[in-house]
Design an enzyme around this catalytic site. Structure first.
Site, mmCIF file in Angstrom:
data_model
loop_
_atom_site.group_PDB
_atom_site.id
_atom_site.type_symbol
_atom_site.label_atom_id
_atom_site.label_comp_id
_atom_site.label_asym_id
_atom_site.label_seq_id
_atom_site.Cartn_x
_atom_site.Cartn_y
_atom_site.Cartn_z
ATOM 1 N N LYS A 191 0.852 -1.200 0.000
ATOM 2 C CA LYS A 191 0.000 0.000 0.000
ATOM 3 C C LYS A 191 0.877 1.235 0.000
ATOM 4 C CE LYS A 191 -1.839 2.705 3.148
ATOM 5 N NZ LYS A 191 -1.815 4.014 2.497
ATOM 6 N N GLY A 243 7.297 4.463 8.166
ATOM 7 C CA GLY A 243 6.438 5.608 8.414
ATOM 8 C C GLY A 243 6.720 6.184 9.786
ATOM 9 N N SER A 244 5.722 6.811 10.353
ATOM 10 C CA SER A 244 5.952 7.505 11.615
ATOM 11 C C SER A 244 6.065 6.514 12.779
ATOM 12 C CB SER A 244 4.791 8.463 11.886
ATOM 13 O OG SER A 244 3.587 7.733 11.977
ATOM 14 N N THR A 245 6.762 6.934 13.829
ATOM 15 C CA THR A 245 6.921 6.093 15.012
ATOM 16 C C THR A 245 5.560 5.824 15.649
ATOM 17 O OG1 THR A 245 9.190 6.758 15.388
ATOM 18 C CG2 THR A 245 7.979 6.035 17.323
ATOM 19 N N GLU A 246 4.695 6.813 15.593
ATOM 20 C CA GLU A 246 3.353 6.666 16.181
ATOM 21 C C GLU A 246 2.589 5.501 15.531
ATOM 22 O OE1 GLU A 246 1.227 10.205 15.415
ATOM 23 O OE2 GLU A 246 -0.586 9.476 16.398
ATOM 24 N N GLY A 248 3.909 3.166 13.695
ATOM 25 C CA GLY A 248 4.707 1.953 13.911
ATOM 26 C C GLY A 248 4.359 1.290 15.235
ATOM 27 N N GLU A 265 10.573 0.574 10.027
ATOM 28 C CA GLU A 265 11.516 1.664 9.746
ATOM 29 C C GLU A 265 10.779 2.947 10.099
ATOM 30 O OE1 GLU A 265 14.555 1.325 8.605
ATOM 31 O OE2 GLU A 265 14.519 -0.764 7.944
ATOM 32 N N CYS A 299 13.506 10.682 6.690
ATOM 33 C CA CYS A 299 13.526 10.109 8.041
ATOM 34 C C CYS A 299 14.896 10.254 8.688
ATOM 35 C CB CYS A 299 13.115 8.648 7.980
ATOM 36 S SG CYS A 299 13.984 7.740 6.723
ATOM 37 N N GLU A 397 10.250 15.278 15.646
ATOM 38 C CA GLU A 397 10.628 15.158 14.240
ATOM 39 C C GLU A 397 9.774 16.141 13.446
ATOM 40 O OE1 GLU A 397 9.479 11.554 12.160
ATOM 41 O OE2 GLU A 397 11.413 11.591 11.158
HETATM 42 P P1 NDP Z 1 2.500 7.587 8.534
HETATM 43 O O1 NDP Z 1 3.102 6.714 9.556
HETATM 44 O O2 NDP Z 1 1.276 8.331 8.873
HETATM 45 O O3 NDP Z 1 2.101 6.746 7.241
HETATM 46 C C1 NDP Z 1 2.894 5.787 6.663
HETATM 47 C C2 NDP Z 1 2.013 4.797 5.916
HETATM 48 O O4 NDP Z 1 1.173 4.092 6.824
HETATM 49 C C3 NDP Z 1 1.067 5.456 4.923
HETATM 50 O O5 NDP Z 1 0.893 4.587 3.835
HETATM 51 C C4 NDP Z 1 -0.207 5.567 5.735
HETATM 52 O O6 NDP Z 1 -1.355 5.709 4.954
HETATM 53 C C5 NDP Z 1 -0.195 4.272 6.488
HETATM 54 N N1 NDP Z 1 -0.957 4.285 7.739
HETATM 55 C C6 NDP Z 1 -1.411 5.353 8.466
HETATM 56 N N2 NDP Z 1 -2.046 4.921 9.572
HETATM 57 C C7 NDP Z 1 -1.976 3.566 9.556
HETATM 58 C C8 NDP Z 1 -2.439 2.545 10.442
HETATM 59 N N3 NDP Z 1 -3.061 2.829 11.589
HETATM 60 N N4 NDP Z 1 -2.197 1.255 10.130
HETATM 61 C C9 NDP Z 1 -1.532 0.937 9.001
HETATM 62 N N5 NDP Z 1 -1.081 1.862 8.126
HETATM 63 C C10 NDP Z 1 -1.297 3.157 8.394
HETATM 64 O O7 NDP Z 1 3.695 8.459 8.063
HETATM 65 P P2 NDP Z 1 3.770 9.490 6.881
HETATM 66 O O8 NDP Z 1 3.326 8.879 5.625
HETATM 67 O O9 NDP Z 1 3.045 10.693 7.338
HETATM 68 O O10 NDP Z 1 5.363 9.717 6.746
HETATM 69 C C11 NDP Z 1 6.069 10.544 7.554
HETATM 70 C C12 NDP Z 1 6.719 9.793 8.682
HETATM 71 O O11 NDP Z 1 7.359 8.603 8.231
HETATM 72 C C13 NDP Z 1 7.799 10.592 9.339
HETATM 73 O O12 NDP Z 1 7.605 10.599 10.729
HETATM 74 C C14 NDP Z 1 9.112 9.882 9.002
HETATM 75 O O13 NDP Z 1 10.040 9.975 10.001
HETATM 76 C C15 NDP Z 1 8.695 8.485 8.756
HETATM 77 N N6 NDP Z 1 9.559 7.851 7.745
HETATM 78 C C16 NDP Z 1 10.509 6.945 8.162
HETATM 79 C C17 NDP Z 1 11.352 6.357 7.239
HETATM 80 C C18 NDP Z 1 12.387 5.358 7.649
HETATM 81 O O14 NDP Z 1 12.994 4.741 6.783
HETATM 82 N N7 NDP Z 1 12.634 5.134 8.908
HETATM 83 C C19 NDP Z 1 11.258 6.679 5.822
HETATM 84 C C20 NDP Z 1 10.234 7.628 5.519
HETATM 85 C C21 NDP Z 1 9.436 8.186 6.452
HETATM 86 P P3 NDP Z 1 -1.793 7.216 4.549
HETATM 87 O O15 NDP Z 1 -0.821 7.698 3.580
HETATM 88 O O16 NDP Z 1 -3.116 7.083 3.941
HETATM 89 O O17 NDP Z 1 -1.817 8.003 5.824
#
Ligand code: NDP
Length: 793
Positions: A191, A243-246, A248, A265, A299, A397
């Site tokens: 996704k 994605g975000s730590t929250e 995750g 990650e 990130c 962040e």
């Molecule tokens: P999010 O964590 O909100 O989203 C990441 C993905 O997860 C998106 O596809 C999102 O969908 C989906 N998602 C959101 N909520 C849920 C859920 N409850 N269950 C499953 N999937 C969900 O992050 P962002 O997209 O806003 O990215 C920014 C964040 O990601 C930053 O905090 C950054 O630090 C981190 N990041 C870390 C990386 C790493 O390699 N460590 C690389 C890139 C970013 P949707 O898009 O529809 O919200």
């Protein structure tokens, strides 16, 4: 002023636009409306949302919001495809990955333009960095497909993998997820983020065109709820998330107890250290790349500048001058440094954070520069000074073009400030003194450290975090490992309950009945015997129900003391591996001297002859003493003038809750690898038969195990496990227990993103040398830090 000087003064950039037409034509060919790519076919668009160009606000296409039913359909397709895909030879799978890599190279410009349109990143970056790295990733993993069976003997793919990615590097994150998963023989449902689905859809078309077998790659677009449906689906064997730590943490909690594999990650707040002997001009160019690359939506962005005080003023002045030359504008202009942020909501979020930081005393500098475009999501580069470590802008962040600067006086202070964060993704060190740089690198708690360079990435070099930046790696050998598991683990049955001793530590009804014994075995904390804080003890019984001893009833305060003692002993991790090996040999020898006594104790608690168990425990200590100085890293040779040293490091404080059965081996088989790799430990021994381990502390004391390196807390295993899993001072946890208690441990571990392993009552036979004397535990007791070191003039 002479003419040449005048020309230089007045020289300006002309427009250098990249045409969006081919990308728009591709969108038109799909009617600007997309369904999902499931089972090799495009589904009819359902309820859709718009994917917008953040530089203009215009809609590029309508994308379908995936429903749980559609996710289910994709999982079924991936399951059906798994059998034949995983049965292909590595060579055959590799050929498909090569074909993908070639097709991406062939259409690199189309991908780059589409990525910049959809995400807002400068074409210079998508063209020169994102897409070439995507192709490199598929090439590299085509090679892994070919050699995976040879390099990972006895390992098999997980099965169906659910992969969820963010919007900051849409296609690159897709490549980091899909390439290793496919190489290992898994099938996937991916996704993309809702803001940036388009290059994933173009990628789906590439899969279609190169004839990838149907169902191997499924792309389901959608919002957070679609991600949730993937995470919750019972037919998925492993979740990989960036994605975000929250989010995750939410995924960690949602997968707790399911047995699904998990790699995370997550976010970062990476330090960028500049020492007084640094090449300042290079450090400034590096900094531009560290924080303004991709508008700071990275990130691993070097978002916390730490400068040595002696050069602070000069450095900041030069930096401001450089910031004034950064050009913000149309992402498709080839001479633009900073493009558009991904969406209005992100711009708002960053502005809000800045307001909070300013309220708390921060000063913000933004260069005047050319006016920003009238529409679209643009922000100027910003430098924040006058902040304390507790300022919101230092802690949170920001994920935008905002650099926060602080100063330090000594290298010690630099390390302390660098590590003063819940994250641990990356760090950058600038110094012309190689001794200093190489002294600092291992002391920083981060998965990647760049020396005199920044934001270097390569498919052969693992990338991923420490602490709340997640676990698991992407890229290289470590990245392959997270998509494979030992074949025996896939078919493990649940343990039969008869393995547990007869009377599992049952408490007597009348506490006074226990005073037939005059001695209670103490706990062992910080190198000293410790009485339980509760003041209570619990009986230990022979299989016939006879009371044979007592141990302390540990509680949360005992755990707190034990964790504190273990944290004070973290220096064990930097003790030379040779020394750790010697301590383990010594421990084995001292146990050997008391072989008969330990065997008798096992017999008394379990009724079984204890000789074989003691012998196996001694041998296990020898085995891991032997590993201590052999399970080490690698030196990678990425296509840059640099080497990347993959260093194997301990995780930190480990909590081990040992199995009920095998009172001695059950603990020793886990202690030995964790100790060999340098982790201080809080051990909860068998609840029913703890006396073998309370005896062991005498052996520990005579074997030169430093104080605090092994701490023993006795008591109710599940109660103590809960406290350990919730404790932020524990970095990793291994737990033997019921499926329900395992789920509890995994859920509670989300608080600080601990790395956990749980038995879930599976029939794990720790006697089995084949399985448990090798890297199975070693890999779980370590994490890999990649230190990039440039070479050449
Ligand atoms: P999010 O964590 O909100 O989203 C990441 C993905 O997860 C998106 O596809 C999102 O969908 C989906 N998602 C959101 N909520 C849920 C859920 N409850 N269950 C499953 N999937 C969900 O992050 P962002 O997209 O806003 O990215 C920014 C964040 O990601 C930053 O905090 C950054 O630090 C981190 N990041 C870390 C990386 C790493 O390699 N460590 C690389 C890139 C970013 P949707 O898009 O529809 O919200």
């Amino acid at each position: 002023m002479n003419r040449i000087a005048q020309i230089f003064e007045t020289l300006d950039y002309g427009p250098a636009p990249e045409s969006p037409d081919p990308a728009l034509a591709w969108l038109d060919s799909h009617g600007r409306k997309f369904g999902h790519f499931i089972d090799g076919k495009w589904t009819k668009p359902g309820e859709t949302f718009s994917s917008d160009n953040p530089a203009t606000g215009e809609s590029l296409a309508q994308v379908t919001n995936g429903t749980p039913e559609e996710v289910d359909k994709a999982v079924k397709a991936a399951r059906a495809a798994f059998k034949s895909w995983s049965a292909l030879s590595g060579y055959e799978r590799g050929r498909y990955l090569y074909a993908i890599a070639r097709a991406i190279q062939k259409h690199a410009r189309l991908f780059a333009v589409l990525e910049s349109l959809d995400n807002g990143k400068p074409i210079r970056e998508s063209r020169d960095l994102d897409i070439p790295l995507v192709a490199r990733h598929f090439y590299h993993h085509a090679g892994w497909a070919q050699h995976v069976a040879r390099e990972f003997p006895g390992h098999v793919p997980y099965g169906v993998c659910g992969q969820i990615i963010p919007w900051n590097f849409p296609l690159l994150m897709l490549a980091w997820k899909i390439a290793p998963a496919l190489a290992a023989g898994n099938t996937v449902i991916l996704k993309p983020a809702e803001f940036t689905s388009l290059t994933a859809l173009l990628f789906a078309e590439i899969c279609e065109r190169i004839g990838l077998p149907k169902g191997v790659v499924n792309i389901v677009t959608g919002m957070g709820e679609t991600g949730q449906a993937i995470v919750a689906h019972e037919g998925i064997d492993k979740i990989a998330f960036t994605g975000s730590t929250e989010v995750g943490k939410a995924i960690r909690a949602a997968t707790a107890g399911t047995g699904k594999g998990l790699s995370l990650e997550l976010g970062g707040k990476s330090p960028y250290l500049v020492f007084e002997d640094a090449d300042i001009d290079s450090a400034i160019e590096g900094l531009v790349d560290a924080i303004w690359f991709n508008q700071g939506q990275v990130c691993c962005a070097g978002s916390r500048l730490l400068i040595q005080e002696s050069i602070e003023e000069r450095f900041i002045a030069k930096l401001k001058k450089r910031m004034a030359t950064l050009r913000v504008g149309d992402p498709l202009d080839k001479a633009i440094d900073i493009g558009a942020l991904v969406a209005p909501v992100q711009v708002e979020r960053i502005r809000d954070l800045m307001k909070r930081g300013v309220k708390e005393g921060a000063l913000v500098y933004e260069p005047d520069g050319d006016p920003l475009p009238e529409r679209g999501c643009f922000l100027r580069p910003a430098l924040v000074t006058n902040v304390s470590p507790a300022n919101t802008l230092v802690e949170e962040e920001i994920f935008g073009p905002v650099l926060v600067a602080m100063s330090f006086r000594t290298p010690e202070e630099a390390v302390a400030l660098a590590n003063n964060t819940r994250y641990g993704l990356a760090a950058t060190i600038w110094s012309e003194n190689i001794n200093l740089a190489l002294d600092i690198a291992p002391r920083i708690k981060a998965g990647v450290v760049w020396i005199n360079g920044t934001n270097n990435f390569d498919a052969a070099v693992g990338f991923g975090g420490y602490k709340e930046s997640g676990f698991g790696r992407e890229g290289g050998r470590e990245g392959m490992a997270v998509y494979l598991k030992p074949s025996w683990e896939k078919t493990l049955a649940a343990a039969s309950s008869s393995a547990a001793p007869a009377k599992a530590g049952a408490q007597k009804s009348n506490p006074l009945d226990s005073d037939v014994l005059d001695q209670t075995a103490k706990m062992y904390i910080g190198g000293k015997q410790a009485r339980p804080d509760s003041g209570y003890s619990r009986g230990v019984f022979a299989p016939d129900g006879k009371l044979i001893g007592e141990v302390g009833e540990g509680n949360r305060k005992d755990i707190r003391n034990a964790v504190e003692a273990a944290r004070a002993a973290l220096g064990w991790g930097t003790t030379a591996a040779h020394t750790r090996a010697q301590v383990l040999y010594f421990l084995a020898e001292n146990l050997d001297y008391r072989r008969d006594e330990f065997a008798r104790r096992i017999k008394a608690q379990t009724g079984k002859d204890g000789e074989a168990e003691v012998a196996a425990s001694i041998e296990r200590l020898f085995a891991f003493a032997a590993w201590a100085d052999k399970y080490d890293g690698a030196v990678h040779n990425p296509p840059l003038r640099a080497v990347a040293a993959a260093m194997v490091e301990p995780i930190g404080v480990m909590a081990i809750v040992a199995p009920e059965e095998q009172p001695l081996l059950g603990s020793v088989a886990l202690l030995a690898p964790a100790l060999a790799m340098g982790n201080p430990i809080v051990l909860v021994p068998s609840q029913a038969a703890p006396l073998s381990i309370t005896d062991l502390y005498q052996v520990l004391e005579t074997s030169d195990v430093p104080s605090g390196v092994v701490n023993i807390v006795t008591g109710d295993a599940v109660t103590l496990a809960k406290t350990l899993a919730e404790h932020d001072g524990v970095d990793a946890m291994w737990f033997f227990g019921s499926p329900e208690a395992s789920a509890m441990v995994e859920k509670a571990s989300a608080g600080n993103v601990k790395q956990t392993w749980t038995s879930r009552s599976r029939a794990i036979d720790l006697f089995d040398k084949e399985k448990f004397e090798g890297d199975y535990w070693l890999a779980k007791a370590t994490q890999i830090k990649n230190v990039w070191i440039p070479y050449g003039a």
